[in-house]
Design an enzyme around this catalytic site. Structure first.
Site, PDB file in Angstrom:
ATOM      1  N   GLY A 249      27.803  40.269  46.377  1.00  0.00           N
ATOM      2  CA  GLY A 249      28.823  40.320  47.416  1.00  0.00           C
ATOM      3  C   GLY A 249      29.495  38.964  47.539  1.00  0.00           C
TER       4      GLY A 249
ATOM      5  N   GLN B 233      34.058  32.200  51.839  1.00  0.00           N
ATOM      6  CA  GLN B 233      33.237  31.474  50.859  1.00  0.00           C
ATOM      7  C   GLN B 233      34.090  30.830  49.769  1.00  0.00           C
ATOM      8  OE1 GLN B 233      30.367  34.972  50.440  1.00  0.00           O
ATOM      9  NE2 GLN B 233      28.989  33.245  50.144  1.00  0.00           N
TER      10      GLN B 233
ATOM     11  N   CYS C  10      22.178  33.583  49.402  1.00  0.00           N
ATOM     12  CA  CYS C  10      23.594  33.389  49.715  1.00  0.00           C
ATOM     13  C   CYS C  10      24.173  32.426  48.680  1.00  0.00           C
ATOM     14  CB  CYS C  10      23.745  32.800  51.121  1.00  0.00           C
ATOM     15  SG  CYS C  10      25.471  32.541  51.598  1.00  0.00           S
ATOM     16  N   LEU C  11      25.315  32.785  48.122  1.00  0.00           N
ATOM     17  CA  LEU C  11      25.933  31.927  47.107  1.00  0.00           C
ATOM     18  C   LEU C  11      26.381  30.598  47.709  1.00  0.00           C
ATOM     19  CD1 LEU C  11      27.973  34.671  45.202  1.00  0.00           C
ATOM     20  CD2 LEU C  11      25.799  33.628  44.522  1.00  0.00           C
TER      21      LEU C  11
ATOM     22  N   HIS D 106      25.617  41.214  55.672  1.00  0.00           N
ATOM     23  CA  HIS D 106      25.645  39.798  55.288  1.00  0.00           C
ATOM     24  C   HIS D 106      27.103  39.320  55.129  1.00  0.00           C
ATOM     25  CE1 HIS D 106      23.875  36.403  52.704  1.00  0.00           C
ATOM     26  NE2 HIS D 106      25.169  36.318  52.442  1.00  0.00           N
ATOM     27  N   GLU D 107      27.924  40.150  54.455  1.00  0.00           N
ATOM     28  CA  GLU D 107      29.312  39.732  54.197  1.00  0.00           C
ATOM     29  C   GLU D 107      30.160  39.755  55.473  1.00  0.00           C
ATOM     30  OE1 GLU D 107      29.634  38.318  51.539  1.00  0.00           O
ATOM     31  OE2 GLU D 107      27.937  39.157  50.458  1.00  0.00           O
TER      32      GLU D 107
ATOM     33  N   HIS E  75      29.656  36.722  57.360  1.00  0.00           N
ATOM     34  CA  HIS E  75      30.444  35.585  56.845  1.00  0.00           C
ATOM     35  C   HIS E  75      31.832  35.533  57.493  1.00  0.00           C
ATOM     36  CE1 HIS E  75      28.258  33.461  53.722  1.00  0.00           C
ATOM     37  NE2 HIS E  75      27.940  34.561  53.074  1.00  0.00           N
TER      38      HIS E  75
HETATM   39  O1  K1U Z   1      27.553  36.541  50.277  1.00  0.00           O
HETATM   40  C1  K1U Z   1      26.884  35.978  49.420  1.00  0.00           C
HETATM   41  O2  K1U Z   1      26.559  34.816  49.547  1.00  0.00           O
HETATM   42  C2  K1U Z   1      26.439  36.756  48.212  1.00  0.00           C
HETATM   43  C3  K1U Z   1      24.987  37.174  48.293  1.00  0.00           C
HETATM   44  C4  K1U Z   1      24.930  38.524  48.963  1.00  0.00           C
HETATM   45  C5  K1U Z   1      23.597  39.038  49.401  1.00  0.00           C
HETATM   46  C6  K1U Z   1      22.437  38.828  48.681  1.00  0.00           C
HETATM   47  C7  K1U Z   1      21.235  39.346  49.111  1.00  0.00           C
HETATM   48  C8  K1U Z   1      21.170  40.100  50.249  1.00  0.00           C
HETATM   49  C9  K1U Z   1      22.320  40.299  50.965  1.00  0.00           C
HETATM   50  C10 K1U Z   1      23.532  39.784  50.529  1.00  0.00           C
HETATM   51  C11 K1U Z   1      24.434  37.228  46.882  1.00  0.00           C
HETATM   52  O3  K1U Z   1      24.887  37.975  46.082  1.00  0.00           O
HETATM   53  S1  K1U Z   1      23.122  36.163  46.481  1.00  0.00           S
HETATM   54  C12 K1U Z   1      22.733  36.607  44.789  1.00  0.00           C
HETATM   55  C13 K1U Z   1      22.002  37.902  44.648  1.00  0.00           C
HETATM   56  O4  K1U Z   1      21.516  38.449  45.596  1.00  0.00           O
HETATM   57  C14 K1U Z   1      21.864  38.544  43.317  1.00  0.00           C
HETATM   58  C15 K1U Z   1      22.346  37.950  42.179  1.00  0.00           C
HETATM   59  C16 K1U Z   1      22.201  38.598  40.941  1.00  0.00           C
HETATM   60  C17 K1U Z   1      21.580  39.802  40.861  1.00  0.00           C
HETATM   61  C18 K1U Z   1      21.078  40.391  41.992  1.00  0.00           C
HETATM   62  C19 K1U Z   1      21.221  39.772  43.226  1.00  0.00           C
HETATM   63 ZN    ZN Z   2      26.325  34.677  51.773  1.00  0.00          ZN
END
Ligand code: K1U
Ligand code: ZN
Length: 171
Positions: free
Chosen positions: A46, A51, A95-96, A137-138, A141
């Site tokens: 997401g 972001q 979270c990225l 989560h999004e 944000h």
């Molecule tokens: O919003 C963001 O920072 C993105 C975040 C979203 C998220 C992750 C986990 C739970 C809820 C929301 C991410 O994508 S972090 C990376 C991640 O979860 C992932 C990366 C590669 C494969 C699978 C998952």
């Molecule tokens: Zn995030």
């Protein structure tokens, strides 16, 4: 399409409230395409417009995480949570904008979300599982809320201080 840099904690933009999008036009679709490219490259499931430094209510996600699954990109403009389940569930979140840190978060297990799709048409989706977690989560944000705000003050302060220190070291 272009990959955009992702803002990292403690960037103040991550704590600001994003503004509603007036009309879903070619500019908004181009932003969404850049966001999808940025999300897939990261990689993530997401991404919210703040972001990448844009204070607009745009979210993208794709929770098709298995290698053999077809991609399922979603674009949500002006998303809003219409209802939440009484049942709650704990998921490991990342979270990225807070790289290399994950923690368990308790949230409603299912949500109904209203939004405009990339054609500007009004949609509603009932989400559960990883999609429900990702959408919450999004949408957080878009309101300047990070997943660490759902943790204890001790954990939140610890991770925030670590990222403030890293930002000072980098520049
Ligand atoms: O919003 C963001 O920072 C993105 C975040 C979203 C998220 C992750 C986990 C739970 C809820 C929301 C991410 O994508 S972090 C990376 C991640 O979860 C992932 C990366 C590669 C494969 C699978 C998952
Ligand atoms: Zn995030």
């Amino acid at each position: 399409m272009a990959k955009r840099p992702i803002l990292i904690l403690p960037d103040p933009v991550l704590r600001m409230v994003a503004k509603p999008v007036g009309a879903v036009d070619d500019r908004v679709r181009a932003v969404a395409d850049d966001m999808l490219e940025t999300m897939y490259e990261a990689p993530g499931i997401g991404l919210a417009a703040p972001q990448i430094g844009l204070l607009e209510r745009i979210v993208v996600c794709d929770v098709a995480t298995e290698e053999d699954e077809e991609p399922r990109p979603m674009v949500l403009v002006n998303p809003e949570i219409l209802s939440v389940s009484e049942e709650t569930k704990v998921w490991e979140e990342g979270c990225l904008s807070i790289p290399d840190y994950t923690e368990e978060v308790l949230r409603p297990a299912a949500v109904r979300v209203g939004y405009l799709d990339r054609n500007g048409e009004r949609q509603e989706i009932d989400a559960e599982g990883l999609l429900a977690v990702c959408l919450q989560h999004e949408i957080d944000h878009l309101n300047g809320v990070l997943f660490i705000d759902h943790l204890s003050r001790l954990k939140r302060d610890r991770v925030t201080k670590k990222f403030i220190k890293q930002a000072k070291l980098v520049g």
